[in-house]
Design a protein around this motif. Structure first.
Motif, PDB file in Angstrom:
ATOM      1  N   THR A  59     -16.438   1.381  13.884  1.00 41.64           N
ATOM      2  CA  THR A  59     -15.898   2.147  14.939  1.00 41.64           C
ATOM      3  C   THR A  59     -14.755   4.025  14.294  1.00 41.64           C
ATOM      4  O   THR A  59     -15.493   4.066  13.194  1.00 41.64           O
ATOM      5  CB  THR A  59     -14.833   1.415  14.870  1.00 41.64           C
ATOM      6  OG1 THR A  59     -13.871   2.269  16.050  1.00 41.64           O
ATOM      7  CG2 THR A  59     -13.478   1.285  14.366  1.00 41.64           C
ATOM      8  N   GLU A  61     -11.135   6.240  13.861  1.00 40.59           N
ATOM      9  CA  GLU A  61      -9.748   6.591  14.169  1.00 40.59           C
ATOM     10  C   GLU A  61      -9.993   7.229  13.882  1.00 40.59           C
ATOM     11  O   GLU A  61      -9.776   8.441  13.536  1.00 40.59           O
ATOM     12  CB  GLU A  61      -9.238   6.121  12.607  1.00 40.59           C
ATOM     13  CG  GLU A  61      -8.982   4.325  12.986  1.00 40.59           C
ATOM     14  CD  GLU A  61      -8.199   3.830  11.425  1.00 40.59           C
ATOM     15  OE1 GLU A  61      -7.279   2.262  11.707  1.00 40.59           O
ATOM     16  OE2 GLU A  61      -7.765   4.705  10.667  1.00 40.59           O
ATOM     17  N   ARG A  72     -15.727  -2.390  11.217  1.00 41.60           N
ATOM     18  CA  ARG A  72     -15.040  -2.867  12.403  1.00 41.60           C
ATOM     19  C   ARG A  72     -15.502  -4.303  12.243  1.00 41.60           C
ATOM     20  O   ARG A  72     -16.385  -5.005  11.262  1.00 41.60           O
ATOM     21  CB  ARG A  72     -16.452  -2.870  14.149  1.00 41.60           C
ATOM     22  CG  ARG A  72     -16.085  -1.535  14.676  1.00 41.60           C
ATOM     23  CD  ARG A  72     -16.982  -1.583  15.694  1.00 41.60           C
ATOM     24  NE  ARG A  72     -16.536  -2.765  16.557  1.00 41.60           N
ATOM     25  CZ  ARG A  72     -15.660  -2.339  17.648  1.00 41.60           C
ATOM     26  NH1 ARG A  72     -14.908  -1.566  17.856  1.00 41.60           N
ATOM     27  NH2 ARG A  72     -15.078  -4.038  18.922  1.00 41.60           N
ATOM     28  N   GLY A  79     -19.130   0.449  19.577  1.00 47.26           N
ATOM     29  CA  GLY A  79     -17.028  -0.055  19.387  1.00 47.26           C
ATOM     30  C   GLY A  79     -16.400   1.439  19.116  1.00 47.26           C
ATOM     31  O   GLY A  79     -15.510   1.335  17.653  1.00 47.26           O
ATOM     32  N   ASN A  81     -15.183   5.770  20.044  1.00 47.22           N
ATOM     33  CA  ASN A  81     -14.786   6.603  20.690  1.00 47.22           C
ATOM     34  C   ASN A  81     -15.296   7.652  20.430  1.00 47.22           C
ATOM     35  O   ASN A  81     -16.557   8.042  19.808  1.00 47.22           O
ATOM     36  CB  ASN A  81     -13.210   6.374  21.155  1.00 47.22           C
ATOM     37  CG  ASN A  81     -12.650   5.170  20.657  1.00 47.22           C
ATOM     38  OD1 ASN A  81     -12.296   5.029  22.029  1.00 47.22           O
ATOM     39  ND2 ASN A  81     -11.548   5.220  19.528  1.00 47.22           N
ATOM     40  N   CYS A 164     -16.316   2.365  27.983  1.00 45.64           N
ATOM     41  CA  CYS A 164     -15.476   1.692  26.843  1.00 45.64           C
ATOM     42  C   CYS A 164     -14.821   0.828  26.192  1.00 45.64           C
ATOM     43  O   CYS A 164     -13.682   0.019  27.582  1.00 45.64           O
ATOM     44  CB  CYS A 164     -14.179   3.298  26.788  1.00 45.64           C
ATOM     45  SG  CYS A 164     -15.306   5.115  26.638  1.00 45.64           S
ATOM     46  N   GLN A 166     -12.671   0.312  23.887  1.00 43.31           N
ATOM     47  CA  GLN A 166     -11.207   0.829  23.012  1.00 43.31           C
ATOM     48  C   GLN A 166     -11.127   2.554  23.670  1.00 43.31           C
ATOM     49  O   GLN A 166     -11.619   2.910  23.101  1.00 43.31           O
ATOM     50  CB  GLN A 166     -11.855   0.329  21.799  1.00 43.31           C
ATOM     51  CG  GLN A 166     -12.693   1.777  21.035  1.00 43.31           C
ATOM     52  CD  GLN A 166     -12.481   1.221  20.253  1.00 43.31           C
ATOM     53  OE1 GLN A 166     -13.152   0.081  19.209  1.00 43.31           O
ATOM     54  NE2 GLN A 166     -12.393   2.572  19.217  1.00 43.31           N
ATOM     55  N   ILE A 233     -11.930  -5.780  30.114  1.00 49.67           N
ATOM     56  CA  ILE A 233     -12.248  -5.309  28.795  1.00 49.67           C
ATOM     57  C   ILE A 233     -11.803  -3.861  28.947  1.00 49.67           C
ATOM     58  O   ILE A 233     -10.983  -3.211  28.867  1.00 49.67           O
ATOM     59  CB  ILE A 233     -13.848  -4.634  28.257  1.00 49.67           C
ATOM     60  CG1 ILE A 233     -14.549  -6.189  27.836  1.00 49.67           C
ATOM     61  CG2 ILE A 233     -14.293  -3.973  27.376  1.00 49.67           C
ATOM     62  CD1 ILE A 233     -14.878  -6.535  27.155  1.00 49.67           C
ATOM     63  N   GLU A 236      -8.778  -3.241  29.760  1.00 50.61           N
ATOM     64  CA  GLU A 236      -7.115  -3.052  28.297  1.00 50.61           C
ATOM     65  C   GLU A 236      -7.363  -2.060  27.634  1.00 50.61           C
ATOM     66  O   GLU A 236      -6.205  -1.519  27.169  1.00 50.61           O
ATOM     67  CB  GLU A 236      -8.348  -4.212  27.892  1.00 50.61           C
ATOM     68  CG  GLU A 236      -7.311  -5.020  26.396  1.00 50.61           C
ATOM     69  CD  GLU A 236      -5.748  -5.226  27.073  1.00 50.61           C
ATOM     70  OE1 GLU A 236      -5.233  -4.764  26.264  1.00 50.61           O
ATOM     71  OE2 GLU A 236      -5.870  -5.755  28.208  1.00 50.61           O
ATOM     72  N   THR A 237      -9.041  -1.497  28.523  1.00 49.19           N
ATOM     73  CA  THR A 237      -9.052  -0.045  27.903  1.00 49.19           C
ATOM     74  C   THR A 237      -7.970   1.028  28.310  1.00 49.19           C
ATOM     75  O   THR A 237      -7.434   1.716  27.592  1.00 49.19           O
ATOM     76  CB  THR A 237     -10.281   0.289  27.648  1.00 49.19           C
ATOM     77  OG1 THR A 237     -11.343  -0.631  26.751  1.00 49.19           O
ATOM     78  CG2 THR A 237     -10.699   2.031  26.819  1.00 49.19           C
ATOM     79  N   ASN A 240      -4.547   1.242  26.813  1.00 48.34           N
ATOM     80  CA  ASN A 240      -4.451   1.633  25.804  1.00 48.34           C
ATOM     81  C   ASN A 240      -5.064   3.254  25.132  1.00 48.34           C
ATOM     82  O   ASN A 240      -4.935   4.059  24.426  1.00 48.34           O
ATOM     83  CB  ASN A 240      -5.043   0.703  25.126  1.00 48.34           C
ATOM     84  CG  ASN A 240      -4.334  -0.262  24.851  1.00 48.34           C
ATOM     85  OD1 ASN A 240      -3.110  -0.826  24.336  1.00 48.34           O
ATOM     86  ND2 ASN A 240      -5.115  -1.290  25.281  1.00 48.34           N
TER      87      ASN A 240
END
Lengths: 395, 295, 153
Positions: A59, A61, A72, A79, A81, A164, A166, A233, A236-237, A240
Motif C-alpha cells: 500500500t 502512504e 500491508r 490495496g 491509492n 477503492c 481505502q 467497503i 467506509e472508503t 475516510n
C-alpha cells in the motif's frame, strides 16, 4: 460447460486466485494488459507481463509532498491509492510523432504518421480515473475537431475498474462527486473483498465485451451478502477521505478572485516545476517540436505534453503573457476548477489528489481554495458594510 | 463580473463550423507565387496550392498555420480577398524565428499550410449598418479581407469608415491600395502615424484621435478593431465615448498557438480558446479580460 | 461678427455656455488665416491666443538639432489649438505650423485671462473645457509614448 452465462449489468464473484485467468483471457483476446506495478518505490501503470507484476500486499502512504510504499498485513491486489501515473499516458501519449517532412530542393513532402492503434486493457482503474477519462473525452472527442489517436485508443480500450477499498490522505473524490464507487464507463468493475481467510472479488459487468471476457473465467452469481460487503467497503472508503473541497459556487468564487492576495502567497512557495500538470489525469496541454536532422533534409513534428507552468507556454512576440509564477498558478487552478466548467461542462478536477502528493513543496489546492473562500467571504462582508454605509450616508 | 460561455454572446452567427475531412494537424503544401515587400519588416506572400484544383475558401478574420520547413509553424491571419479562392495571401511581420525565416522565401519555394481556423469578423451581422474599421499597425492585414467583402457588396452597408494608425509613414501597409480606397466616394479613410518627420503631410497622433473625424451613426454601426491589445482597449473606449455600444464593437485577440484546433491549451484566455472561440470576440465579452493582468 | 458668434456657439468646445459669456468670448474673437507652411506660433514666444480651427491642418512640432522638426500631433477642423495662454508663464511650448491653408478663429487670451480673474464662474467654465482637451491630449500622448506598434524585443 458448467459456466454460468453472465450478462450486462449482472454481478458475480470470482476467487482471488482466478484473477490470473482474467489476465490470461484479456491477453488471449489480443489486449496488451496495463496495470499497477512497483517501480522505484512507487506504484505506476505499465504493461504487465504476468500477474506477479501486481503490487500484491503493498500500500502507500500519501501526504502533501510525500509518498511512501508500505507492506500491508494482507495480500490485497489493489490495496493502494493512485500513484504518480495516470492512464492518460496511454490514451494521450506524452510524446507522439505527428508527421515527417522530407526536403527535396526548394520543395518538400509531408509523410503522415501511420499510427497503429494499440489495444489496451487497463486493470485497476479507479472511479476518479474513469471520470478523468470522461473529462479528456470531452476535450479530444466532443468538439469540432477530434484527436484521432486518442479516439481510437480510447474506443479500443478494455477497462477493468476497481472500487477503492481505502482512501488516501490526499483524496477528495467525494467532494468532486467522482468516487469512490465506480458507476459507469467500465467493462468490468471489481471490489476486492478480504474477510479473514476469504479473499475474492465482486465483479460487475458494464459492457457486452466485459460479459464476454467474464464468461471465459470461472465465476459464481453474486449473493446479497457479497453485494452488501462490497457496498460497505466503498461506504467506509467514502467516510475516510483525506481532503475535502467545497465546490459550492466555486466557479464564481474563482472568477471573482483574480486579484486575491493569496495568489502571491502561493507564488512564494510554488516552484513552477509543472509536476502537478504532469501527474494530473485531466491536464491536456501540449506543444509541438520540430526535430530536424543535421543535414537539414528530414524534419519530424512531435507533439509533447506541455505545462502552463512554463514561461514559454504563453509567449507571443515581445514576451510571455504569464511571466510570473503567481499568474501561472492562478491560470492552472482557475482553469482546472472554474473556466473548465464553462469550456467543457464539468470541472477539470476529479479529486484524485495527485497534484497535492506530487507537489515538491506540498501546495494543496483544497487548502488554497478554502483560504481564498475565507478571504472572499471576509471581503464580501466588508464591502456590504461599505455599501450600507453609503446608502445611509446618502439619505 | 458576469461570465457565461455562450458562443452567441461572444460572436453571434460567426462560428465557423466546418468539420475537417482530413487530419487537421497535417499541413497542405503551397508554393510561393510572389513576395511583395510592404515595409522594412512586413512582407505579403501570395501562395498557390501545389496540388491543382484545391480551392481555399475562408472568412474574413480567419487564420492559417504556416509551416516553414525545419523552422516551425506560426499562426498568421489571411489578408487576401475572400472571393479569390484559388490564391492564398498572407501579410507577415518578421518578428520571430519562423517569420524571420520567411524573409528568405522566393518564388517557387514551398511551405506548409493548415487552416483556415477561427471565426470571422461580423460582416453578415453588419449588413444594413455603418461599419467602422479601425486598424493599428499590422492589424490592418486581418481587416483587409473585411474591406474586400464590404466593398464587394457595397450597397448592403451604410457608411464605411477606415481608420488606420501605425508607427511612422514608412510603416504604412498596402500604401497604393489605401490611396485607391481614399479616392473612392463611398468610403471614408483616415490615416495617422505616431511619429513623423516634416516631409509627412498626413496626420500625426494616435488612431483613437481619428474617431471624432469620422461620420457614422453610432447606434447603427458595427466597429471592427484590430491591432495591439492596448490600442484595441483605447479604441474601444473611445468608440464607446462616441456612442457605439460595447456589444457592437469587435476585436481580434492574439495568443500563443501550437495546434489551432483547441487541443494544445496555449491560447486559452479565461473561458475561451482564442483559436476556436475566436480570434474575433465581442468587446463587451472580452473587456473584463483585457484589463486583467497576465490572465 | 454674427458669423463668428454662430460658429462659436455651435462649436462643441463652447456648447452649453451661457449667452452672456458667449458674447464676452465673441468680443475677444477674430478670424485668422494661415497659408501652408506658415507658422502660427513658435516655441518660447508669448502665448496670448488660442485657436478654434475651422478648416485646414496644423502640425504641432518640436525641433531637435539632430533630428530636425518632429511632429507630435496634428490638429484639424473642430480642434482647439493652444492652452499655454491659460497657464503661467504664458509661453508656447511647441511650434505650430499650418500644413495646408488653415482658417481659424483666434481668441484673445490676454483679454480672456483678465475677464476670468474678474469673473471666476467664467474662469471655471473655460478651465473645465480646457481640462477636457488637456486630458484628451494627455491620454493620446501616453498612448503614443507606449509605441504600441514597436517590436519590443
Amino acid at each position: 460447460m458448467t459456466k454460468l452465462t453472465i450478462n450486462l449489468g449482472d454481478k458475480a464473484t470470482i476467487k482471488s486466485s482466478d484473477i490470473i485467468l482474467l489476465f490470461n483471457a484479456l491477453r488471449s483476446a489480443g489486449y496488451s494488459v496495463i496495470g499497477p506495478t512497483i517501480r522505484e518505490g512507487t506504484i505506476v501503470y505499465e504493461e504487465l507481463t504476468s500477474i506477479d507484476d501486481l503490487p500484491v500486499g503493498w500500500t502507500d502512504e500519501q501526504e502533501g509532498g510525500s509518498y511512501r510504499l508500505k507492506k500491508r498485513s494482507d495480500n490485497a491486489f489493489f490495496g493502494y491509492n493512485v500513484g504518480p501515473h495516470s492512464w492518460k499516458k496511454f490514451l494521450f501519449p506524452p510524446s507522439l510523432r505527428l508527421w515527417n517532412a522530407r526536403k527535396n530542393g526548394n520543395n518538400f513532402q509531408i509523410l503522415p504518421e501511420n499510427n497503429d492503434t494499440p489495444k489496451f486493457a487497463f486493470i485497476g482503474v479507479r472511479a476518479c480515473e474513469l471520470h478523468a477519462m470522461a473529462v479528456q473525452d470531452k476535450v479530444f472527442m466532443n468538439g469540432t475537431y477530434i484527436d484521432p489517436v486518442y479516439k481510437s485508443r480510447r474506443e479500443h480500450a478494455f477497462i477493468v475498474a476497481v472500487n477503492c477499498g481505502q482512501a488516501g490522505n490526499t483524496c477528495f473524490c467525494t467532494s468532486m462527486k467522482t468516487g469512490p464507487k465506480v458507476t459507469s464507463g467500465y467493462d468490468l468493475s471489481l471490489t476486492e473483498i478480504i474477510q479473514d481467510e476469504i479473499h475474492y472479488f465482486l465483479v460487475e459487468v458494464g459492457s457486452e465485451i466485459g460479459a464476454e471476457i467474464l464468461n471465459q473465467i470461472p465465476h459464481e452469481s453474486a449473493e446479497n451478502k457479497d453485494i452488501e460487503s462490497a457496498d460497505r467497503i466503498v461506504e467506509e472508503t467514502a467516510k475516510n477521505m483525506g481532503r475535502t473541497l467545497d465546490t459550492n459556487n466555486l466557479k464564481e468564487l474563482l472568477y471573482n478572485n483574480y486579484d486575491n492576495p493569496r495568489w502571491d502567497d502561493v507564488a512564494n512557495r510554488c516552484l513552477s516545476c509543472s509536476n502537478c500538470t504532469m501527474v494530473c489525469p485531466t491536464c491536456f496541454c501540449t506543444t509541438v517540436e520540430d526535430v530536424t536532422d543535421l543535414k537539414g533534409e528530414n524534419s519530424e513534428r512531435w507533439r509533447k505534453w506541455d505545462s502552463c507552468f512554463t514561461v514559454d507556454f504563453s509567449y507571443i512576440h515581445g514576451g510571455s503573457i504569464r511571466s510570473t509564477v503567481r499568474s501561472r498558478y492562478r491560470q492552472w487552478l482557475t482553469h482546472k476548477l472554474a473556466t473548465w466548467i464553462d469550456q467543457f461542462g464539468s470541472s477539470g478536477c476529479v479529486g484524485c489528489g495527485r497534484c497535492i502528493t506530487w507537489c515538491p513543496v506540498a501546495i494543496d489546492l483544497t487548502e488554497e481554495v478554502s483560504i481564498i473562500r475565507l478571504s472572499n467571504n471576509n471581503s464580501e462582508s466588508l464591502s456590504s458594510d461599505k455599501s450600507d454605509f453609503r446608502e445611509k450616508h446618502n439619505h | 463580473m458576469a461570465h457565461t460561455l455562450d458562443n452567441e454572446f461572444i460572436n453571434p452567427n460567426s462560428q465557423i463550423k466546418s468539420p475537417p475531412d482530413k487530419d487537421p494537424m497535417l499541413p497542405c503544401l503551397f508554393s510561393v507565387e510572389q513576395v511583395k515587400k510592404e515595409t522594412h519588416d512586413t512582407f505579403t506572400f501570395y501562395l498557390s496550392p501545389c496540388e491543382n484544383k484545391i480551392s481555399f475558401p475562408f472568412q474574413p478574420g480567419q487564420f492559417n498555420m504556416l509551416y516553414i520547413f525545419g523552422n516551425g509553424e506560426v499562426p498568421i491571419s489571411i489578408s487576401g480577398n475572400p472571393s479569390d479562392e484559388d490564391r492564398l495571401v498572407h501579410t507577415v511581420r518578421l518578428v520571430g524565428p519562423v517569420t524571420r525565416a520567411m524573409k528568405n522565401l522566393k518564388r517557387g519555394d514551398v511551405l506548409g499550410v493548415r487552416g483556415p481556423f477561427g471565426n470571422s469578423w461580423p460582416v453578415y451581422e453588419a449588413i444594413g449598418n455603418d461599419v467602422i474599421v479601425v486598424a493599428g499597425g499590422i492589424g490592418l492585414a486581418p481587416l483587409r479581407p473585411v474591406l474586400y467583402k464590404l466593398l464587394s457588396q457595397r450597397d448592403k452597408y451604410g457608411k464605411i469608415v477606415l481608420l488606420y494608425g501605425t508607427r511612422t509613414p514608412e510603416d504604412i501597409l498596402f500604401k497604393r491600395e489605401l490611396e485607391q480606397l481614399r479616392s473612392r466616394f463611398d468610403l471614408e479613410v483616415h490615416v495617422t502615424v505616431d511619429r513623423a518627420q516634416q516631409s509627412w503631410k498626413g496626420n500625426v497622433g494616435v488612431v483613437t484621435r481619428l474617431i471624432h473625424k469620422a461620420t457614422f451613426d453610432p447606434l447603427n454601426s458595427i466597429a471592427v478593431v484590430c491591432g495591439p491589445e492596448v490600442m484595441m482597449r483605447f479604441t474601444a473606449l473611445e468608440l464607446e465615448k462616441h456612442g457605439v455600444p460595447s456589444d457592437r464593437i469587435y476585436i481580434s485577440m492574439e495568443r500563443n498557438m501550437k495546434c489551432a484546433i483547441g487541443f494544445c491549451g496555449h491560447c486559452q484566455l479565461g473561458q475561451t480558446f482564442i483559436c476556436k472561440d475566436g480570434p474575433v470576440f465581442r468587446y463587451d465579452f472580452m473587456h473584463t479580460y483585457l484589463t486583467k493582468r497576465e490572465i | 461678427m454674427e458669423n463668428l458668434e454662430k460658429i462659436l456657439a455651435e462649436h462643441p468646445f463652447l456648447q452649453g455656455l451661457e449667452s452672456h459669456y458667449l458674447d464676452l468670448i465673441v468680443g475677444c474673437a477674430s478670424n485668422v488665416k494661415f497659408d501652408a507652411g506658415q507658422f502660427i506660433f513658435h516655441e518660447g514666444e508669448e502665448a496670448n491666443q488660442f485657436y478654434v480651427i475651422r478648416n485646414g491642418k496644423v502640425a504641432l512640432e518640436i525641433f531637435s538639432p539632430e533630428r530636425g522638426a518632429i511632429e507630435i500631433d496634428t490638429l484639424e477642423e473642430g480642434d482647439v489649438l493652444g492652452w499655454s495662454w491659460l497657464i503661467p508663464p504664458y509661453h508656447w511650448r511647441f511650434d505650430a505650423r499650418a500644413v495646408e491653408l488653415t482658417r481659424a478663429i483666434a481668441l484673445d487670451g490676454k483679454c480672456l485671462r483678465n475677464k476670468c480673474e474678474e469673473d471666476h464662474d467664467l474662469g471655471y467654465q473655460l478651465l473645465k473645457r480646457f481640462a477636457h482637451i488637456i486630458e484628451q491630449r494627455l491620454q493620446s500622448t501616453r498612448l503614443q509614448l507606449l509605441d504600441v506598434y514597436g517590436t519590443h524585443s
